[in-house]
Design an enzyme around this catalytic site. Structure first.
Site, PDB file in Angstrom:
ATOM      1  N   GLU A  47     -29.722  11.025  15.046  1.00 47.48           N
ATOM      2  CA  GLU A  47     -29.254  10.534  16.348  1.00 47.48           C
ATOM      3  C   GLU A  47     -28.678   9.157  16.061  1.00 47.48           C
ATOM      4  O   GLU A  47     -29.425   8.228  15.728  1.00 47.48           O
ATOM      5  CB  GLU A  47     -30.424  10.426  17.326  1.00 47.48           C
ATOM      6  CG  GLU A  47     -31.190  11.725  17.519  1.00 47.48           C
ATOM      7  CD  GLU A  47     -30.561  12.641  18.569  1.00 47.48           C
ATOM      8  OE1 GLU A  47     -29.573  12.219  19.212  1.00 47.48           O
ATOM      9  OE2 GLU A  47     -31.049  13.764  18.737  1.00 47.48           O
TER      10      GLU A  47
ATOM     11  N   HIS B  99     -23.347  19.322  19.560  1.00 40.74           N
ATOM     12  CA  HIS B  99     -23.314  19.335  21.021  1.00 40.74           C
ATOM     13  C   HIS B  99     -21.959  18.789  21.482  1.00 40.74           C
ATOM     14  O   HIS B  99     -21.540  17.718  21.035  1.00 40.74           O
ATOM     15  CB  HIS B  99     -24.472  18.500  21.569  1.00 40.74           C
ATOM     16  CG  HIS B  99     -25.800  19.143  21.290  1.00 40.74           C
ATOM     17  ND1 HIS B  99     -26.879  18.471  20.766  1.00 40.74           N
ATOM     18  CD2 HIS B  99     -26.190  20.435  21.433  1.00 40.74           C
ATOM     19  CE1 HIS B  99     -27.891  19.320  20.620  1.00 40.74           C
ATOM     20  NE2 HIS B  99     -27.501  20.511  21.017  1.00 40.74           N
TER      21      HIS B  99
ATOM     22  N   ASN C  51     -27.844  24.280  18.987  1.00 41.72           N
ATOM     23  CA  ASN C  51     -29.038  23.823  18.260  1.00 41.72           C
ATOM     24  C   ASN C  51     -30.320  24.468  18.805  1.00 41.72           C
ATOM     25  O   ASN C  51     -31.420  23.983  18.585  1.00 41.72           O
ATOM     26  CB  ASN C  51     -29.154  22.295  18.316  1.00 41.72           C
ATOM     27  CG  ASN C  51     -30.043  21.755  17.203  1.00 41.72           C
ATOM     28  OD1 ASN C  51     -30.098  22.323  16.104  1.00 41.72           O
ATOM     29  ND2 ASN C  51     -30.769  20.681  17.477  1.00 41.72           N
TER      30      ASN C  51
END
Ligand SMILES: *[C@@H]1O[C@H](CO)[C@@H](O)[C@H](O)[C@H]1NC(C)=O
Ligand SMILES: *[C@@H]1O[C@H](CO)[C@@H](O)[C@H](O)[C@H]1NC(C)=O
Ligand SMILES: *[C@@H]1O[C@H](CO)[C@@H](O)[C@H](O)[C@H]1NC(C)=O
Ligand SMILES: [Zn+2]
Length: 486
Positions: A305, A122, A183
């Site tokens: 993450e 991203h 994604n």
């Protein structure tokens, strides 16, 4: 060299007890609503209203795309003995997708597992691209000094793609230059949304071709916005938000835990027990990269993450790297330190064959390579497994139960070809055991020794005839009966 530190285990346990009494709310990252497009509706690959909101101040201290490109090439010149730089394609705006391969035999085929790290999927999550460059440089600086760095360089082919989405980064938004969330752009197992190849983004295509060419054992993509190690499945058949485990659920929990428990404080999460989560349990997504890798690439991929803040100040990057360093190293090293590894040979020719390996009771296969017949099956330790090797035209063979403890197991298979009438031929009489009947491959005992000896003689004869392939065969590391030295 322990994968998880004892004190973090203890803290984890304490946390688990705490969680029992407080009813942990596992509804997902705190900033998920509104900003994260999992909530924009799973079926929209186009990102609506995704306005750039990254200020100049925030960008300061981060490498631009050209600076990153220079850093990648500078790395290649600084550490040429253990690396290779290559591109897997280009972004919409023609920026090359550079990869650093790290290995003592970069660019060569070896009977070793391969791992890939992908950063900046991203565009507005830039931490991964910075941290991956720090990882590459750390490995180069510590090779032959630090045991973990040495183990990785010598026993794994590590491929690092610092940015999968350079255009999104330049535009300071989530999607690529066409504003597509990469994604969400992969073919999905439940819905046909992304099946039209004409709409597939060049960045997605590049990853898919890459996965089809290299044989990755495992991988991880790096994101920001939460602190958790996420594993498949990411979506559910009926779109409900619930725990939906893949056939290798236990193995994925193990891998995710290797990451979270080696991390500074990921495993202490209040939202995610142990700092790990099943993707669909957190919130389902469709067209994600992780599930596609597992299904179509046989590659066990995690979605990591690694910072609560998607775009932290650049001054925080060294600390984030420090918090993730052992996690990244231990995750890659777990490919060597655990799991079941070996090679598959044809009994008649002694040649390696690209068969596949299954664990009894687990509905997934791992393929062996064409060149060396080597396979690498990551699997959660502390359990007993029966391993079955098969290949078209050969009789499948199963092991007796193997107890996998704290280290990896080496297991080679020699498969007998089917005769013209479907029966086993040749080596049956030399075998000494009735292995054709019970299909058992005895790991220990004199039968195996004899069997390997006969195969070895055949192998030598074969090599004498084909000197050309001899050099390739001699480079493998997982030779029979030589367990990996860790
Ligand atoms: C690379 O390897 C060669 C040969 O082993 C050695 O002479 C050279 O110093 C090495 N270079 C680096 C940068 O490690
Ligand atoms: C982990 O540590 C960071 C920095 O020290 C802190 O900001 C964060 O809240 C901590 N997270 C957890 C889950 O403890
Ligand atoms: C493994 O090999 C089988 C048989 O050749 C093939 O159908 C399958 O697609 C392969 N799987 C992967 C992940 O490459
Ligand atoms: Zn992300």
């Amino acid at each position: 060299m322990a994968i998880s530190r004892p004190h973090s285990r203890l803290l984890l346990l304490l946390h688990a007890i705490f969680a029992l009494t407080t009813q942990a709310a596992a509804r997902g990252g705190h900033d998920r609503s509104g900003t994260d497009d999992r909530n924009l509706g799973s079926f929209y690959r186009n990102l609506l209203q995704d306005k750039p909101r990254i200020t100049e101040e925030m960008v300061r201290g981060y490498m631009s795309n050209h600076e990153l490109e220079n850093a990648i090439h500078a790395f290649g010149s600084r550490c040429p003995n253990i690396s290779r730089i290559y591109s897997i394609g280009k972004s919409v705006n023609n920026f090359p997708l550079w990869v650093i391969e790290i290995s003592d035999k970069a660019g060569q085929k070896e009977a070793e597992p391969a791992f890939k790290f992908i950063g900046n999927v991203h565009g507005d999550e830039p931490v991964g691209r910075e941290v991956l460059m720090l990882l590459a440089n750390w490995l180069c600086d510590n090779y032959l000094k630090d045991p973990l760095a040495t183990l990785i360089v010598e026993n794994v082919h590590l491929h690092i793609l610092p940015t999968m989405n350079p255009d999104g980064f330049a535009l300071r938004w989530r999607g690529n230059a066409n504003n597509i969330d990469l994604n969400r752009d992969f073919p999905d197992q439940f819905f046909s949304i992304n099946n039209d190849i004409n709409y597939r983004q060049p960045e997605t295509k590049a990853i898919m071709n890459w996965v089809n060419q290299e044989r990755f054992t495992a991988s991880a993509s790096l994101h920001g916005g939460a602190l958790v190690a996420n594993y498949p499945w990411d979506g559910t058949r009926d779109k409900s938000k619930q725990y939906y485990g893949c056939p290798d659920d236990k193995t994925f929990q193990y891998m995710a835990s290797v990451y979270s428990q080696s991390h500074h404080n990921m495993s202490l999460s209040k939202e995610f027990e142990g700092g790990i989560t099943n993707g669909a349990f957190w919130y389902p997504i469709y067209g994600g990269m992780q599930d596609w890798n597992y299904i179509h690439g046989g590659c066990f991929e995690l979605t990591l993450e690694i910072s609560d803040n998607k775009w932290p100040k650049a001054a925080e990057l060294p600390v984030i790297w420090e918090h993730n360093r052992m996690s990244m190293l231990n995750l890659v090293a777990s490919l060597v330190k655990s799991g079941i590894h070996g090679r598959i040979f044809a009994a008649d020719t002694g040649q390696p064959i690209p068969g596949s390996v299954m664990i009894k009771g687990v509905d997934s296969k791992v393929n062996a390579s064409m060149t060396f017949g080597d396979y690498h099956r990551i699997i959660a330790p502390g359990e007993k497994y029966e391993v079955i090797a098969s290949m078209e035209g050969f009789r499948p063979k199963a092991t007796r139960t193997v107890l996998l403890e704290g280290e990896s197991v080496n297991l080679d298979f020699i498969l007998d070809p089917n005769g013209p009438d479907g029966k086993m031929k040749l080596l049956r009489n030399h075998c000494g055991c009735r292995c054709g009947d019970d299909k058992l491959f005895h790991m220990q005992g004199p039968n195996l020794g004899l069997y390997l000896l006969v195969s070895f003689v055949l192998l030598i004869l074969y090599l004498l005839f084909k000197r050309k392939s001899a050099s390739r065969l001699l480079t493998y590391r997982y030779s029979p009966r030589r367990p990996i030295a860790v």
